[in-house]
Design an enzyme around this catalytic site. Structure first.
Site, PDB file in Angstrom:
ATOM      1  N   ARG A  57      15.046  -6.899  10.413  1.00 54.86           N
ATOM      2  CA  ARG A  57      15.441  -6.769   9.002  1.00 54.86           C
ATOM      3  C   ARG A  57      16.923  -7.070   8.788  1.00 54.86           C
ATOM      4  O   ARG A  57      17.305  -7.593   7.733  1.00 54.86           O
ATOM      5  CB  ARG A  57      15.104  -5.371   8.499  1.00 54.86           C
ATOM      6  N   LYS A 107     -10.913  -1.018   6.909  1.00 52.95           N
ATOM      7  CA  LYS A 107     -11.703  -0.540   5.772  1.00 52.95           C
ATOM      8  C   LYS A 107     -11.789  -1.507   4.596  1.00 52.95           C
ATOM      9  O   LYS A 107     -10.808  -2.163   4.256  1.00 52.95           O
ATOM     10  CB  LYS A 107     -11.092   0.758   5.252  1.00 52.95           C
ATOM     11  N   GLY A 161       0.611  -5.023   6.370  1.00 54.60           N
ATOM     12  CA  GLY A 161       0.040  -4.099   7.345  1.00 54.60           C
ATOM     13  C   GLY A 161       0.007  -4.603   8.769  1.00 54.60           C
ATOM     14  O   GLY A 161       0.963  -5.217   9.252  1.00 54.60           O
ATOM     15  N   GLY A 174       3.886  -3.163   2.390  1.00 51.53           N
ATOM     16  CA  GLY A 174       3.359  -2.700   1.105  1.00 51.53           C
ATOM     17  C   GLY A 174       3.640  -3.679  -0.026  1.00 51.53           C
ATOM     18  O   GLY A 174       2.786  -3.912  -0.887  1.00 51.53           O
TER      19      GLY A 174
HETATM   20  P1  AMP Z   1      -5.482  -2.632   8.449  1.00 50.04           P
HETATM   21  O1  AMP Z   1      -4.268  -1.760   8.545  1.00 50.04           O
HETATM   22  O2  AMP Z   1      -6.348  -2.343   7.277  1.00 50.04           O
HETATM   23  O3  AMP Z   1      -5.153  -4.095   8.587  1.00 50.04           O
HETATM   24  O4  AMP Z   1      -6.426  -2.222   9.673  1.00 50.04           O
HETATM   25  C1  AMP Z   1      -6.025  -2.460  10.972  1.00 50.04           C
HETATM   26  C2  AMP Z   1      -6.821  -1.617  11.922  1.00 50.04           C
HETATM   27  O5  AMP Z   1      -8.171  -1.968  11.876  1.00 50.04           O
HETATM   28  C3  AMP Z   1      -6.368  -1.809  13.350  1.00 50.04           C
HETATM   29  O6  AMP Z   1      -5.818  -0.611  13.807  1.00 50.04           O
HETATM   30  C4  AMP Z   1      -7.642  -2.166  14.078  1.00 50.04           C
HETATM   31  O7  AMP Z   1      -7.768  -1.500  15.314  1.00 50.04           O
HETATM   32  C5  AMP Z   1      -8.721  -1.681  13.133  1.00 50.04           C
HETATM   33  N1  AMP Z   1      -9.999  -2.360  13.370  1.00 50.04           N
HETATM   34  C6  AMP Z   1     -10.237  -3.673  13.389  1.00 50.04           C
HETATM   35  N2  AMP Z   1     -11.527  -3.910  13.714  1.00 50.04           N
HETATM   36  C7  AMP Z   1     -12.123  -2.719  13.919  1.00 50.04           C
HETATM   37  C8  AMP Z   1     -13.450  -2.316  14.294  1.00 50.04           C
HETATM   38  N3  AMP Z   1     -14.402  -3.202  14.506  1.00 50.04           N
HETATM   39  N4  AMP Z   1     -13.689  -1.004  14.406  1.00 50.04           N
HETATM   40  C9  AMP Z   1     -12.726  -0.100  14.180  1.00 50.04           C
HETATM   41  N5  AMP Z   1     -11.455  -0.420  13.825  1.00 50.04           N
HETATM   42  C10 AMP Z   1     -11.167  -1.720  13.689  1.00 50.04           C
END
Ligand code: AMP
Length: 396
Positions: free
Chosen positions: A35, A198, A354, A377
């Site tokens: 940064r 999610k 993220g 964010g």
């Molecule tokens: P995000 O912050 O929404 O981009 O989510 C990232 C997280 O999703 C990471 O920590 C990954 O380990 C998790 N992730 C990705 N694929 C899977 C999966 N098949 N099952 C559980 N967690 C997952």
């Protein structure tokens, strides 16, 4: 768009909102200087014009309290080394002492103010605090993309006290350009790769980008909510049962809008959420009970490859597997490699928001994609189609 190139800073004091919210170790060493480096070009432009720079930032979450361990004095040495100028420091971010330090500042000098968030007024977006800040410079420059989604005193409210004397720094301008390239003027075909855990955290992005993309690749933990909604067997894979209807309506809307959706057809399933679990490759809709999908399978990666290599504009947000565990990181690494190849063939690729940034850095793709966003964010909210208050304040 007013950028810093529209101004000459000769004999002027630039009040620059930077994002120096850097990680520190137990001995107060800066452990990631990204940064500070990202803000350097803006600071150098001001100094080379013959002006001086007053830098303001937050560090951590002091919540309106003075906290010694979150003082920006800890980063003075590192900032001086990176900028190449001995940075001066004042242990106030407003008031008489700060104003005196600014008054003493000479051409070519840099002054760093104390942590803005030692004052509760900063996060409250307090206008009298913003007015106090505005006394500390002739021209306001916002170069803190990481906080552009916050309507804080230093990121947003302060701008109105500068009339026309306000602009974006180089980092902000680059971030805004990158978002525009993907969301407005991207060369077709435009592909978004959305992964992560999610559906619920990505739903607003998906809804916003369906109008802008030709291909939508869905991967990662999100997949299983879609697969279950369509009647597949997902075993013990991660799933948001209450989002199944939403998943079906997304697929319907995508079809209506002519967006091609690509989902995994096979996965690496494991008998435990553990790097050393037993694994097998199975069809995404035939995962046995006791097993969970943790990474994209080989046929899936072939399909993703074909789509990514023919794309001219690519957005990547979210890993396609549990990349933190080595045995389930291969899908995410492969997607990075496909994007690398597409970029070498002339595509514009943006990685942002993220965990995808963490994955890209961990696997060394940082310099192989066109642009990696510095704001988690802020980038997510941009992709959701929101106008960021820090950007609106400069444009308004
Ligand atoms: P995000 O912050 O929404 O981009 O989510 C990232 C997280 O999703 C990471 O920590 C990954 O380990 C998790 N992730 C990705 N694929 C899977 C999966 N098949 N099952 C559980 N967690 C997952």
């Amino acid at each position: 768009m007013m950028t810093i190139d529209d101004f000459n800073f000769s004999d002027k004091k630039a009040l620059i909102r930077v994002d120096f919210n850097v990680p520190l170790d137990a001995d107060f060493n800066v452990t990631d200087t990204t940064r500070i480096e990202a803000a350097k070009p803006t600071i150098i432009k001001v100094l080379e014009d013959g002006g001086s720079a007053v830098l303001m930032s937050h560090l951590g979450r002091p919540k309106g309290q003075v906290k010694e361990d979150l003082s920006l004095k800890h980063i003075v040495a590192k900032a001086s080394e990176i900028i190449g100028v001995q940075v001066k420091f004042v242990d106030r971010s407003s008031g008489t002492k700060a104003e005196e330090a600014v008054a003493e500042l000479k051409e070519g000098e840099v002054l760093l103010l104390e942590n803005l968030r030692f004052n509760a007024e900063e996060e409250a977006g307090d206008d009298s605090f913003a007015q106090e800040l505005s006394k500390l410079g002739d021209i306001y420059v916002n170069d803190a993309f990481g906080t552009a989604h916050r309507a804080h005193a230093s990121t947003t409210v302060v701008a109105k006290h500068f009339g026309a004397n306000k602009c974006f720094g180089y980092l902000m301008a680059k971030e805004i350009d990158a978002i525009k390239k993907v969301m407005e003027s991207g060369e077709k075909p435009v592909t978004a790769i959305l992964g992560g855990a999610k559906v619920s955290s990505k739903i607003t992005i998906i809804e916003n980008i369906l109008d802008k993309v030709d291909h939508l690749i869905i991967g990662g933990g999100m997949t299983y909510t879609f697969v279950k909604a369509e009647g597949g067997k997902i075993g013990d894979s991660i799933c948001e049962d209450d989002k199944q209807e939403l998943a079906l309506s997304i697929l319907k809307e995508a079809k209506e809008k002519g967006v091609q959706v690509h989902m995994p057809v096979d996965v690496i399933a494991a008998d435990d959420f553990n790097n050393d679990a037993n694994t097998q490759v199975v069809a995404v809709n035939e995962i046995p009970d006791g097993w969970q999908g943790l990474d994209a399978g080989p046929k899936t990666l072939e399909n993703f490859k074909e789509v990514i290599l023919q794309s001219k504009t690519i957005l990547w947000n979210g890993p396609v597997g549990v990349f933190e565990m080595e045995n389930f990181s291969k899908g995410t690494i492969a997607v990075g490699e496909f994007i690398d190849k597409a970029t070498k063939n002339g595509a514009f690729s943006l990685v942002g928001g993220g965990d995808s940034v963490a994955a890209v850095k961990q696997f060394g793709f940082e310099n192989k994609v066109s642009y990696v966003s510095t704001g988690g964010g802020a980038m997510l909210e941009s992709l959701e189609g929101k106008t960021l208050p820090g950007i609106a304040a400069i444009l308004g």
